[in-house]
Design an enzyme around this catalytic site. Sequence first.
Site, PDB file in Angstrom:
ATOM      1  N   HIS A 287      59.755  54.341  10.249  1.00 60.01           N
ATOM      2  CA  HIS A 287      59.750  55.405   9.238  1.00 60.01           C
ATOM      3  C   HIS A 287      61.040  56.197   9.453  1.00 60.01           C
ATOM      4  O   HIS A 287      61.527  56.296  10.584  1.00 60.01           O
ATOM      5  CB  HIS A 287      58.613  56.402   9.429  1.00 60.01           C
ATOM      6  CG  HIS A 287      57.225  55.839   9.371  1.00 60.01           C
ATOM      7  ND1 HIS A 287      56.632  55.228  10.434  1.00 60.01           N
ATOM      8  CD2 HIS A 287      56.299  55.859   8.383  1.00 60.01           C
ATOM      9  CE1 HIS A 287      55.399  54.866  10.097  1.00 60.01           C
ATOM     10  NE2 HIS A 287      55.174  55.238   8.863  1.00 60.01           N
TER      11      HIS A 287
ATOM     12  N   ASP B 191      60.807  58.490  12.334  1.00 60.22           N
ATOM     13  CA  ASP B 191      60.640  57.904  13.678  1.00 60.22           C
ATOM     14  C   ASP B 191      61.988  57.805  14.373  1.00 60.22           C
ATOM     15  O   ASP B 191      62.065  57.806  15.596  1.00 60.22           O
ATOM     16  CB  ASP B 191      60.123  56.452  13.630  1.00 60.22           C
ATOM     17  CG  ASP B 191      58.802  56.318  12.933  1.00 60.22           C
ATOM     18  OD1 ASP B 191      58.019  57.268  12.976  1.00 60.22           O
ATOM     19  OD2 ASP B 191      58.566  55.238  12.352  1.00 60.22           O
TER      20      ASP B 191
HETATM   21  C1  XLS Z   1      48.834  54.238   9.072  1.00 57.06           C
HETATM   22  C2  XLS Z   1      49.714  53.168   8.632  1.00 57.06           C
HETATM   23  C3  XLS Z   1      51.208  53.448   8.756  1.00 57.06           C
HETATM   24  C4  XLS Z   1      51.997  52.466   7.946  1.00 57.06           C
HETATM   25  C5  XLS Z   1      53.415  52.847   7.711  1.00 57.06           C
HETATM   26  O1  XLS Z   1      47.627  54.082   9.152  1.00 57.06           O
HETATM   27  O2  XLS Z   1      49.347  52.015   9.316  1.00 57.06           O
HETATM   28  O3  XLS Z   1      51.604  53.462  10.073  1.00 57.06           O
HETATM   29  O4  XLS Z   1      51.982  51.184   8.522  1.00 57.06           O
HETATM   30  O5  XLS Z   1      53.540  54.080   7.109  1.00 57.06           O
END
Ligand code: XLS
Length: 437
Positions: free
Chosen positions: A99, A102
């Site tokens: 993200h 991140d």
């Molecule tokens: C959350 C999601 C998230 C997505 C990406 O539950 O898994 O991490 O994979 O935004």
Amino acid sequence: MYFPDIPVIPFEGPESKNPLAFKFYDPERVILGKKMKDHLPFAMAWWHNLGAAGTDMFGRDTADKSFGAVKGTMEHAKAKVDAGFEFMQKLGVKYFCFHDVDIVPEADDIKETNRRLDEISDYILEKMKGTDIKCLWGTANMFSNPRFMNGAGSSNSADVYCFAAAQIKKALDITVKLGGRGYVFWGGREGYETLLNTDVKFEQENIAKLMKMAVKYGRSIGFKGDFYIEPKPKEPMKHQYDFDAATAIGFLRYYGLDKDFKMNIEANHATLAGHTFQHDLRISAINGMLGSIDANQGDYLLGWDTDEFPFDIYDTTMCMYEVIKAGGLTGGFNFDAKNRRPSYTVEDMFHAYILGMDSYALGLIKAAKIIEDGRIDSFVKERYASYETGIGAKIRAEETSLEELAAYADKLGAPALPGSGRQEYLESIVNNILFCG
Ligand code: XLS
Ligand code: CA
Ligand code: CA
């Protein structure tokens, strides 16, 4: 070096007792004419592996993910890049997913966040040189910042909608810059808490409009990969619009987005929706939309998203069965998974990936055996044999009518029972293949 005591993880085979070795993941081994590493493009999830440190609703971090720097600084962001690349290289993981927030600490002003994103993506690009590590997919975090409390594309606020657009634009820029194969939309808060304050149709239209703009912009900057929707039925919202694969596919088709999008199926989300992991994979595959996988698992005793590392070999086997039948993925297998809170050491980070990679490798080996064995596939074919000739063939070819079928039924009087489903027999074949050789 961030993990000086951890060697490059070797493949040692099923008999090995070495906790820092693969037992099943043998990247060069050929299965069904393709190398294991090509069947299984594994990816590291930046947020869990380099970010999540054990905080839960009742307690703070247990693990140290500072990597020798002060959290919230660009030095820390860079230390995460260095640690992440060392981690991936030691394991032979070839992809990462991220993200926007991140990879850098988010600033109060989006212009500063974007500047940081430019800086860190230069740094990551430099780091990628001389390695064979690539970006699997990028995404924008449009659920953590309080401004997204009512969603992003589904927000009641047009200003918030614009912030979402700005984040997507930048996340697409960075994904393209890093050569990402895909771009993910996980509708974290695209849903509602109560219908009393929600115009569902209006919100869904707005989400579709945002996705259309994202596709247009992405293509204009040379993004050739797939956009993905990652379904999840709930959490954090009571109801999320991308409930499951079937719902998300219907949405994409209704709004004319199905040519640019595929599914990113997460195991734990499928089970939260009341399905098996295999179910959502199958629904995606038969619609030509199985794109990528978030490889984790949930806990059947807990009703939330636990994001555990996958160890259930039935699940990984049936997953690989679906993936092989679908002809592979355009994406890969992203370990959207985190260590349990009491597993807080560096060794635990490696054990977790070894577990996940071995579980998928074993799943691949077993799925290939099920396919080569052929009993299940031939049973399924035989089960529908009544459609191969006669009236069944006419139904398939759409060369009949309700009147003709009714007349046919009249002649039969009472039809014979359909053949046995043989479920228990088929389950015993799976067990036989899993546990005997
Ligand atoms: C959350 C999601 C998230 C997505 C990406 O539950 O898994 O991490 O994979 O935004
Ligand atoms: Ca996920
Ligand atoms: Ca999850």
